[in-house]
Each structure stands twice: as C-alpha cells, then as structure tokens.
Design a protein around this motif. Structure first.
Motif, mmCIF file in Angstrom:
data_model
loop_
_atom_site.group_PDB
_atom_site.id
_atom_site.type_symbol
_atom_site.label_atom_id
_atom_site.label_comp_id
_atom_site.label_asym_id
_atom_site.label_seq_id
_atom_site.Cartn_x
_atom_site.Cartn_y
_atom_site.Cartn_z
ATOM 1 N N GLY A 151 4.079 -7.646 -9.231
ATOM 2 C CA GLY A 151 5.154 -6.465 -10.390
ATOM 3 C C GLY A 151 3.909 -6.173 -11.315
ATOM 4 N N ALA A 152 2.820 -6.861 -11.556
ATOM 5 C CA ALA A 152 2.920 -6.583 -13.193
ATOM 6 C C ALA A 152 0.468 -5.556 -12.454
ATOM 7 C CB ALA A 152 2.087 -7.745 -14.208
ATOM 8 N N GLN A 153 -0.180 -6.793 -12.238
ATOM 9 C CA GLN A 153 -1.176 -6.846 -11.448
ATOM 10 C C GLN A 153 -0.836 -6.670 -10.112
ATOM 11 O OE1 GLN A 153 -4.067 -9.521 -12.710
ATOM 12 N NE2 GLN A 153 -6.215 -8.192 -11.347
ATOM 13 N N ARG A 209 -4.511 -1.357 -10.170
ATOM 14 C CA ARG A 209 -3.384 -2.809 -10.685
ATOM 15 C C ARG A 209 -2.231 -1.641 -10.321
ATOM 16 N NH1 ARG A 209 -4.178 -6.607 -15.078
ATOM 17 N NH2 ARG A 209 -1.557 -6.563 -15.123
ATOM 18 N N TRP A 210 -0.880 -2.480 -9.881
ATOM 19 C CA TRP A 210 0.402 -1.873 -9.669
ATOM 20 C C TRP A 210 0.483 -1.457 -10.916
ATOM 21 C CZ3 TRP A 210 2.567 -1.777 -5.041
ATOM 22 C CH2 TRP A 210 3.745 -1.467 -5.146
ATOM 23 N N ASP A 211 0.781 -1.405 -12.127
ATOM 24 C CA ASP A 211 1.143 -1.389 -13.332
ATOM 25 C C ASP A 211 0.416 0.092 -13.314
ATOM 26 O OD1 ASP A 211 -1.269 -2.703 -13.903
ATOM 27 O OD2 ASP A 211 0.331 -3.765 -15.374
ATOM 28 N N GLY A 212 -1.122 0.294 -12.685
ATOM 29 C CA GLY A 212 -1.440 1.358 -12.894
ATOM 30 C C GLY A 212 -2.805 1.089 -14.117
ATOM 31 N N LYS A 213 -3.243 0.422 -14.541
ATOM 32 C CA LYS A 213 -3.878 -0.419 -15.683
ATOM 33 C C LYS A 213 -5.285 -0.680 -15.486
ATOM 34 C CE LYS A 213 0.080 -2.424 -18.644
ATOM 35 N NZ LYS A 213 0.359 -3.249 -19.632
ATOM 36 N N ALA A 231 -1.145 3.982 -9.774
ATOM 37 C CA ALA A 231 -0.712 2.436 -10.090
ATOM 38 C C ALA A 231 0.907 2.926 -9.091
ATOM 39 C CB ALA A 231 0.494 3.015 -11.198
ATOM 40 N N GLY A 232 1.305 1.186 -8.114
ATOM 41 C CA GLY A 232 2.286 1.234 -7.283
ATOM 42 C C GLY A 232 2.261 1.573 -5.734
ATOM 43 N N GLU A 233 2.340 2.078 -5.151
ATOM 44 C CA GLU A 233 2.280 2.157 -3.896
ATOM 45 C C GLU A 233 1.141 3.517 -3.663
ATOM 46 O OE1 GLU A 233 5.636 3.282 -1.219
ATOM 47 O OE2 GLU A 233 6.407 0.677 -1.094
ATOM 48 N N ALA A 234 0.815 4.744 -4.458
ATOM 49 C CA ALA A 234 -0.574 5.759 -4.848
ATOM 50 C C ALA A 234 -1.750 4.281 -4.523
ATOM 51 C CB ALA A 234 -0.669 6.097 -5.737
ATOM 52 N N ILE A 235 -1.688 3.492 -4.445
ATOM 53 C CA ILE A 235 -2.830 2.390 -3.842
ATOM 54 C C ILE A 235 -2.763 2.162 -3.050
ATOM 55 C CG2 ILE A 235 -4.505 0.499 -4.833
ATOM 56 C CD1 ILE A 235 -2.746 0.382 -7.517
ATOM 57 N N PRO A 236 -3.799 2.192 -2.393
ATOM 58 C CA PRO A 236 -3.671 2.406 -1.055
ATOM 59 C C PRO A 236 -3.620 0.866 -0.241
ATOM 60 C CG PRO A 236 -5.791 3.751 -1.221
ATOM 61 C CD PRO A 236 -5.458 3.274 -2.728
#
Length: 533
Positions: A508-510, A453-457, A464-469
C-alpha cells in the motif's frame, strides 16, 4: 518522366561542378565585401583624424583671435555699460576680422546682446550653451555645434574685467560641403557626408541622399541607382548625445571591381571544366549504365517483395562482381530474414546478461527477477502469453544499466545525490534500447516503470496506484525482493523472512496492496517446500 541512371550521373557531376563554382563565387564576394568593410573602417579613421587636424588648426586660430578680441578695453567698457548698438557694430567687425560666419556677444547672464548675423541669436546661444557656460566659468571653449544653418566650428572666450567674467564672445565658422569635398579629394574618390542628428547638412556629392541611421555599421546602402559601402562616426570635438557626425561612402562597383574580376575568372574556369566533365560523363555513363540498370531492375523486384531470378552479366569487372554478389544476396536474404527478426531479442538479452556481468554481486539478478515475476503472474491468473511477456520483460528490465558507469554500479556504500540521479536514468535508457526491437514493444511499459511506487514516490515518472502498468507492479516486487536478499559489496544479503516482512509492511506504500500478500505467500511456500525436501 523518370531520369535515367546516365542522366542522374551527369546531373550529379554537373551539379557538383556548378555548386563548386557558385560556392567559389560566393566566397570571393563575401571575402571581398569583408575586405571592403575593413577599408571603410580605415577610411573613417583616416577621415576622422584629418577632420580632427583641420578643426584643431582652425579652432586654435579662431580661439587665439577670440581671446585677443575679448581682452579689448573698448569691448569690456561696452559690455559693462550694456551699450548694445556699439556691441552690435563690434560683433559685425569681429566677424569680418576673424573670417567667421557669425559672432555673438553675451552678457554675464549668458543672454545675447549682439549678433553679427542679426538672425535668431537665441538659437545660436542655445546651440552653443555648453560653450557659453564654460566661458562664464572663466575658461575658453572649442567645439562643434549644430544651428539652423547647419554645422559650425565654434569658439567661445570669456570677457573679463579683473577677475570677474562680464560676458562672452562666440565665433562660428561653418562646416559645409566645401570641407566634405576637400576630404573626398584625399580619399581617392570616396564621398563624405556631414550630419546634424539625422539631417544631411553637407556632402561632397549632393546627389547622395540618405539618413545617418542608415550608416551605423559598415554595410551596403543605396542612394538612387548607386550602391555604397558606408560607415558613420561622431564628429571630432562633439559629444555623443549631440548626434553630430559624418559618414564615409566607398562606391560599391569601384570597390568590388577587383573581386568581380576574380569571381568572373572562377566562373569562366568552372564553365570550361563543366563542359569537359559533361563530355567525359556522357562517354563513361554509357559504358556502365547497361550493367547497372540490370542491378537496378533486380533491386526493384526485391523492393516489391519478390525474389528475382539470376540475370545475365554484362561485364567482368567490378560491376560484374556486383551483379554476382547481388544474385547470391537475393538467395541468402530470404533465408536470413526470419533470423534477423528474432536477432534483436537475442542481442538485447545479451545486453542484459552483460549488465549482470558488470557486477559479480548481482550476477543472475535479471534471470531471478524474471522467474519471480513470471511465477507471481501465474498466481494472479494471467494467461500464458502475458506470463511469457512478463518473463521477457523481467529479463530485460535492467538493460539500461549498460549505460551506468561501473564505479556507480559497484560502489561499496551509499550513492551521492548525483550518482543516484545517474542510476535512476536506467529505466528510461532501457526503454530507448528496447524500442529498437519492434517485436518487444509490449515490454516497454514494464521496463520503464519497474521502479515506480504505489504511493507515487518512485521514478522516473512518479505515477501512482493503478496508473502504474500491472507488469511493472509485478516486476517491482520481484526486483526489490531479489535486491534485498542478494549479497552486495557493502552488505550481506538480507534473510528471506526479514525481506518478506519489509514487503508486507510496504504493502500500500511502495507495493500494490493486492499483489504484495500474494508474493509474500508465494515465497513462503517456496521456502517451506525447500525445507521439506
């Protein structure tokens, strides 16, 4: 120099025979040592029982004598009057009568007032403190004590005048090497050593020198040039805290003689078998190596990346058949090579289809996710190769569910925490499956992280965020949308507009806030075009 095939065959056969012989010898030695250790334990038990019997007999006799002497009126009178010169003479006489090495008389305070040995009576009192205290309480006592002279069997009797205890009479008889020698005679050549703590104070063989700490378990110990199986035990009638004990030693060579003969017999037989095998191996290897060498040379050519020409066959038996098959294989391998390269993708795609087929309610899910994800990638301006990669990754994203039980995949209701934990392993399992196809390595990040998820959950790595490919962020939208709008056993699919509202709310969340609006608009355009048509 590289060994020939014939030499390798001979080495293999000879090594197997030698290895078997050595293993047999080792097993025989190990079994022998285990048997001897059991015998040593039995020796200790027998010695302890014999010691207990001897000490009981001696202790009973000494205790009876001490009890009679302690009741003599003259002794009572002298102890009451504290007539130390007379008490000293009496102690000497008592020692002679009892055959004791020492007799010590104490007053009612437990202090020595006479000692037949006239040598450090306070040391004898200290060593026999438990016996004296027991006698001052009015009771006889028998036990093992350690003095500067070594180990002794001690008895102590109270000197009573009426009901009151006015003193004590203690007699000591040494436990020395003569007793150890007597015990050894009953143990068929084994040795016995007595210890006062870690100090050796008696031995049936003075040449054996070692500390008690070396003998705590039935193991092999060495004294000088000799080896022994040995075990230590506490003395009968002694307390563990006194560390007074004995050890039994069984000579190693004598104990292992029978097993050594058996081991040597095994080695002799194995040596004869080895010689026969080597002779037979030389004859047989010469008959087969010529044909096998031709196959080896052809294999070396294949190994170098080239394709060998057919070679002449030297035999019409199984080796000749091997040569023929090898020729046919070299012809077929080259044409099959490209098919093999692409076979992994087809196999894993078949696995993905099998996952969809496990649950009729999600049939076609992987194909739809791949389609949604590829269209979103195009919308985001990614190049054609990247779009193709995302489509492949979408096809394979749930391949890890092949390892999730059907009962969990098709459960008509909310999953338990344990079931959810199993379900959440599928991205990692899928990654491990696809790793087996090197040409699909670029799809691994999307497969592993499509549930982040974008929020790291999310899971499995909670990044989280742009760390996700980027591929995984695109797949997350496509996967979630298809899951919400597909029918399940426990609910009907959600209306498209409601699903899009949820996606917009989770931006912005998931979901990636840059991708979610684009995806929502893409689906709306698709719906409008369908309605228009």
């Amino acid at each position: 120099m590289r060994p020939t095939l014939a030499a390798k065959i001979l080495i293999l056969v000879a090594g197997s025979v030698v290895g078997l012989a050595v293993a047999d010898a080792v097993v025989v030695s190990i079994i022998g040592q285990q048997q001897i250790r059991s015998l040593v334990r039995s020796d200790v038990q027998s010695t302890g029982a014999l010691l207990a019997r001897i000490l009981t007999e001696r202790g009973t006799a000494m205790a009876g004598q001490a009890h009679i002497l302690a009741r003599l009126p003259v002794l009572k009178a002298c102890i009451q009057a504290k007539d130390e010169p007379t008490l000293q003479d009496m102690a000497t006489d008592f020692a002679a009568q009892m055959g004791a090495s020492r007799v010590v008389l104490c007053d009612r305070d437990g202090k020595a007032v006479a000692d037949s040995a006239a040598n450090a009576p306070e040391q004898a009192v200290s060593a026999n403190r438990l016996g004296i205290d027991t006698a001052l309480d009015g009771n006889d006592w028998t036990g093992i004590v350690a003095t500067h002279a070594g180990l002794s069997l001690a008895v102590t009797a109270p000197i009573k005048i009426g009901p009151a205890v006015w003193g004590t009479l203690s007699a000591f008889r040494p436990i020395d090497s003569r007793l150890a020698t007597d015990l050894t005679a009953t143990l068929a050549g084994n040795h016995v050593i007595f210890f006062d703590g870690v100090r050796q104070v008696g031995s049936s063989n003075p040449a054996i020198r070692m500390g008690a700490h070396e003998l705590k378990s039935p193991e092999i110990v060495q004294s000088g040039r000799e080896k022994y199986f040995s075990l230590y035990a506490s003395f009968p009638f002694s307390r563990a805290e006194d560390h007074v004990g004995f050890a039994v030693l069984r000579p190693y060579q004598q104990a292992m003689m029978v097993y050594a003969r058996l081991r040597n017999l095994f080695l002799g037989i194995s040596g004869g078998v080895l010689l026969l095998v080597l002779i037979a191996g030389v004859v047989l290897s010469q008959g087969i190596t010529q044909s096998l060498n031709s196959v080896v040379r052809a294999a070396e050519i294949v190994k170098s990346g080239k394709w060998p020409t057919p070679f002449p066959h030297y035999a019409n038996d199984e080796i000749g058949l091997l040569q023929s098959v090898f020729d046919e294989m070299t012809v077929a391998v080259h044409s099959a090579d490209e098919k093999v390269r692409h076979g992994s993708l087809a196999t894993i795609q078949a696995l993905a289809a099998a996952v969809d087929a496990k649950d009729t309610y999600t049939k076609g899910h992987s194909a739809r996710v791949a389609e949604y994800a590829a269209r979103l990638a195009e919308r985001m301006g990614l190049d054609e190769d990247r779009v193709t990669l995302i489509h492949i990754t979408g096809t394979l994203h749930d391949v890890g569910k092949i390892g999730v039980p059907d009962a969990i995949l098709s459960k008509p209701g909310k999953l338990t925490d344990e079931e959810r934990g199993i379900m959440e392993t599928h991205p990692v399992v899928g990654e491990q499956i696809v790793k087996n196809a090197p040409q699909l390595a670029s799809s691994l990040p999307g497969i592993r992280h499509h549930h982040e998820r974008w929020d790291g959950k999310g899971y499995p790595d909670r990044i989280a965020g742009e760390a996700i490919p980027l591929d995984a962020r695109i797949l997350a939208l496509a996967d979630t949308f298809d899951a919400m709008t597909s029918d399940r056993p426990y609910r009907n699919g959600m209306p498209i507009d409601k699903a899009l509202c949820i996606i917009a709310e989770e931006s912005g969340a998931q979901f990636d806030p840059a991708l979610a609006p684009v995806f929502v608009e893409m689906i709306k355009e698709t719906v409008r075009s369908v309605i228009t048509v």
